[in-house]
Design a protein around this motif. Sequence first.
Motif, PDB file in Angstrom:
ATOM      1  N   HIS A 123      31.295  35.755  56.112  1.00  4.39           N
ATOM      2  CA  HIS A 123      31.161  34.466  55.213  1.00  4.39           C
ATOM      3  C   HIS A 123      32.425  33.927  54.876  1.00  4.39           C
ATOM      4  N   GLY A 179      33.049  40.485  43.563  1.00  4.87           N
ATOM      5  CA  GLY A 179      32.425  40.323  45.023  1.00  4.87           C
ATOM      6  C   GLY A 179      33.357  40.614  45.943  1.00  4.87           C
ATOM      7  N   ILE A 181      35.892  42.657  45.895  1.00  6.84           N
ATOM      8  CA  ILE A 181      36.231  43.963  46.061  1.00  6.84           C
ATOM      9  C   ILE A 181      35.332  44.839  46.744  1.00  6.84           C
ATOM     10  N   ILE A 182      34.017  44.765  46.084  1.00 12.38           N
ATOM     11  CA  ILE A 182      32.975  45.566  46.568  1.00 12.38           C
ATOM     12  C   ILE A 182      32.407  45.222  48.170  1.00 12.38           C
ATOM     13  N   THR A 183      32.688  44.052  48.569  1.00 13.69           N
ATOM     14  CA  THR A 183      32.326  43.592  49.729  1.00 13.69           C
ATOM     15  C   THR A 183      33.392  44.173  50.698  1.00 13.69           C
ATOM     16  N   GLU A 398      32.253  31.431  51.023  1.00 10.43           N
ATOM     17  CA  GLU A 398      30.700  31.429  50.746  1.00 10.43           C
ATOM     18  C   GLU A 398      30.818  31.752  48.946  1.00 10.43           C
ATOM     19  N   LEU A 400      28.607  32.997  47.171  1.00  7.45           N
ATOM     20  CA  LEU A 400      28.113  34.296  46.566  1.00  7.45           C
ATOM     21  C   LEU A 400      29.456  35.199  46.182  1.00  7.45           C
ATOM     22  N   LYS A 401      30.457  34.802  46.845  1.00  8.93           N
ATOM     23  CA  LYS A 401      31.724  35.864  46.965  1.00  8.93           C
ATOM     24  C   LYS A 401      32.551  35.200  45.323  1.00  8.93           C
ATOM     25  N   LEU A 403      30.991  33.907  42.427  1.00  6.52           N
ATOM     26  CA  LEU A 403      29.878  33.560  41.453  1.00  6.52           C
ATOM     27  C   LEU A 403      30.043  33.209  40.002  1.00  6.52           C
TER      28      LEU A 403
ATOM     29  N   ILE B 182      21.709  32.461  40.274  1.00  4.98           N
ATOM     30  CA  ILE B 182      23.078  31.520  40.162  1.00  4.98           C
ATOM     31  C   ILE B 182      22.818  30.772  41.792  1.00  4.98           C
ATOM     32  N   THR B 183      22.473  31.512  42.610  1.00  6.10           N
ATOM     33  CA  THR B 183      22.544  31.009  43.892  1.00  6.10           C
ATOM     34  C   THR B 183      21.360  29.999  44.103  1.00  6.10           C
ATOM     35  N   PHE B 364      26.895  44.379  55.920  1.00  4.61           N
ATOM     36  CA  PHE B 364      26.547  44.726  54.528  1.00  4.61           C
ATOM     37  C   PHE B 364      25.350  44.076  54.135  1.00  4.61           C
ATOM     38  N   LEU B 400      25.913  40.806  49.709  1.00  2.65           N
ATOM     39  CA  LEU B 400      26.631  39.894  48.305  1.00  2.65           C
ATOM     40  C   LEU B 400      25.544  39.580  47.424  1.00  2.65           C
ATOM     41  N   LEU B 403      25.179  43.191  44.729  1.00  2.00           N
ATOM     42  CA  LEU B 403      26.277  43.960  44.507  1.00  2.00           C
ATOM     43  C   LEU B 403      26.070  45.155  43.660  1.00  2.00           C
ATOM     44  N   VAL B 410      31.230  52.222  44.930  1.00  2.00           N
ATOM     45  CA  VAL B 410      32.385  51.732  45.859  1.00  2.00           C
ATOM     46  C   VAL B 410      33.326  51.250  44.844  1.00  2.00           C
ATOM     47  N   GLY B 411      34.832  51.036  45.405  1.00  2.00           N
ATOM     48  CA  GLY B 411      35.595  50.397  44.734  1.00  2.00           C
ATOM     49  C   GLY B 411      37.040  50.763  45.509  1.00  2.00           C
TER      50      GLY B 411
END
Lengths: 430, 430
Positions: A123, A179, A181-183, A398, A400-401, A403, B182-183, B364, B400, B403, B410-411
């Motif tokens: 994305h 968003g 970091i997790i992704t 994108e 979504l990253k 928000l 939000i999306t 993902f 996404l 999340l 994860v991190g």
Amino acid sequence: MTSTLDATVTGTHVPPSPARALVCRGCGAEYPLIAQHACYECFGPLEVGYDSAALARVTRAQIEAGPKSIWRYAALLPAGQDPATRVTLDPGLTPLVAAPALAAELGVRGQLWVKDDSANPTHSFKDRVVSAALTAARGLGFSRFACASTGNLANSVAAHAARAGVPSIVFIPGDLEPGKIITTAVYGGDLVAIDGSYDDVNRLCSELVETDEFEDTAFVNVNVRPYYAEGSKTLGYEVAEQLGWRIPEQVVIPMASGELLTKIDKAFSELVEIGLVEAPANGWRVFGAQSAGCNPIADALHRGVEEITPVKPTGIAKSLNIGDPAAGLYALEAVRRTGGWMDYASDDEIRDGIRQLARTTGIFAETAGGVTVAVLRKLVESGKLDPDAETVVYNTGEGLKTLDAVAAQVGPTYRIKPSLRGAKEAGLLR
Amino acid sequence: MTSTLDATVTGTHVPPSPARALVCRGCGAEYPLIAQHACYECFGPLEVGYDSAALARVTRAQIEAGPKSIWRYAALLPAGQDPATRVTLDPGLTPLVAAPALAAELGVRGQLWVKDDSANPTHSFKDRVVSAALTAARGLGFSRFACASTGNLANSVAAHAARAGVPSIVFIPGDLEPGKIITTAVYGGDLVAIDGSYDDVNRLCSELVETDEFEDTAFVNVNVRPYYAEGSKTLGYEVAEQLGWRIPEQVVIPMASGELLTKIDKAFSELVEIGLVEAPANGWRVFGAQSAGCNPIADALHRGVEEITPVKPTGIAKSLNIGDPAAGLYALEAVRRTGGWMDYASDDEIRDGIRQLARTTGIFAETAGGVTVAVLRKLVESGKLDPDAETVVYNTGEGLKTLDAVAAQVGPTYRIKPSLRGAKEAGLLR
């Protein structure tokens, strides 16, 4: 790491790479196609130079018969001619979306298009450069993939490495959007959060790449940067092909390092040189977009100076927050040469840009896309951009990253109980 | 709203719709192609019936020459034969990704593929059904678009409406993931958060659609549901085409209403009937995946009963949380008929499934994809799924958007100061 890219050509009947050498953008010195990004003579950045006869043999029909990804342009890229050698999620051929409602709101009368690169596998447009870089890196013998990133690049490198089954280690500023970091972390590679800015992260990676412990490691935007940067050319090729082999009169491009802008311009020049398209009658004009919190390139243009003063970035457009932009001078050159302009947008204008793009096109962009739309509006208002010419704006990521950028602005317009009475009381039955 | 779908055919030389009638899945009663979803005779659900002679005229070459979206299958869908009539973001033709590393981890020896529908414009398979529904709805004269949604459908309807410039009103449970709220809200349509479950939302929409105030409104999954559901067939057509016109021996599909599973099975049957593919020697087997927090269909299969007992959904797989699944009985029928099976996964197993898919494929997935991978693993372990047969698992949405599901797992693997010394102290230089 001294093998050349010829090593990537493993299959039979595979066309050779059209890449000829690494060429210094400063002094013109040439180097073999190895993992090197700066000139030993003048410390200028290196870029890939091509065999112009090889490029000139490429035809529209050849491209159109290729895969539905950036690899349809393999004959114009430094590596990946043999599909078996590609390290890739097969990005590219993202939608070019007509935006008549956005044009009407902005007072643009010419055709307006959005090149929507949020449609890539992770994305953002970074999938293009990462596929180009890692394919070259594997050919050069690297066995671990790495990057310094403001987020999108981290996502892409970690995902590419997972698909390829290669270890990865990515470096990010510790304050990135959750968003992003997790992704990145979800793919299972190493993820190093650094207590500092992107420029600090980048500096550390430049040091690590010189250590013995990282000799096996390709940093996509450090030691294999020349190959990486070439991936961005596909954003120029695709727009020309999607317009029926035409170059638009105006393009508006977000700037972080400034490299994306220079490579789209380079792609248009190449297409004209090798005869695949004709230039528009009055040429094309390249416009650059930054945020007010990180505007060193646009600021240099506005002040009419020849050097870029690094800044400490602030603001919500984190994917563009490179305070010391590596390709800033080249972006300035491209904008001046083509008769374009640059501008920058405040955080509020960026939020408005995101919402305006979503409302009028159905495309939800990250902050970088909000920057580009907000700057498009400013360029129209200031008369710098011709509202009667055909224009393409690039959305590189994108929504979504990022928000959080709009979380406070948008939400449910009604909250009701689950009954007709609840709907009536809220005024929905009028 | 009594005009028929013939009204959608506005251009010249446009093939007519192959749809013939709405047919009751219960008693077989037939109705014209209007906005109706339940049988007046037996209250059974209606689905689109086709002119089999029209379907039989469709060729592989015709499809392969079509656009790179679901519309390449327009001759097998109820509406949208004329491109000018489409209300669409042009979804579809999403990647079919080979997953050898996932197969190895699970002990699958046959070819394993992931159909990755997170690559759609709003990053879920819902773009397919919404494009099908709204294209039919516009042809039927509706001037406002609506839905009851667990999130992905809301995103898609709001984005489609924005692109088309048509007002929208979408209804969601108030406790949805922030990413999905939000999306949806960013596109600027009306968004109604309801204090209740998805099943409450759905019930309210069934009441609203009967009111005068909503006479102009197409609820994609209520009054135009028969057209909506047909969009899911494209997930069957595409897999067959992408495999070189073959049907895989096994498919694993997440279930919410159960409709997606029944339509993929229907698509395979149609392709065989009209001669575009041959069935595998022993047929294909359809497997269904639910979460432990909402498993009414799988539970009925496990108990060997013929009716589905509604549940109150819990758990993180919110996009699958339909406690009273409209097509549950038909999903049961398809799984029993083909010799497949169903299973369900706990929240922890879902999280593991998301991470395993990301680590091994670079994809993902949202929680629904985690459900499917976790159930795939269970089916292999229990011997219900043949590890030597070719298998396709469907990922229907994007990580996404959910999340929170993996945020605690994860991190960053390291946090360091921006210096070589910091890197050394963290053990990165070993």
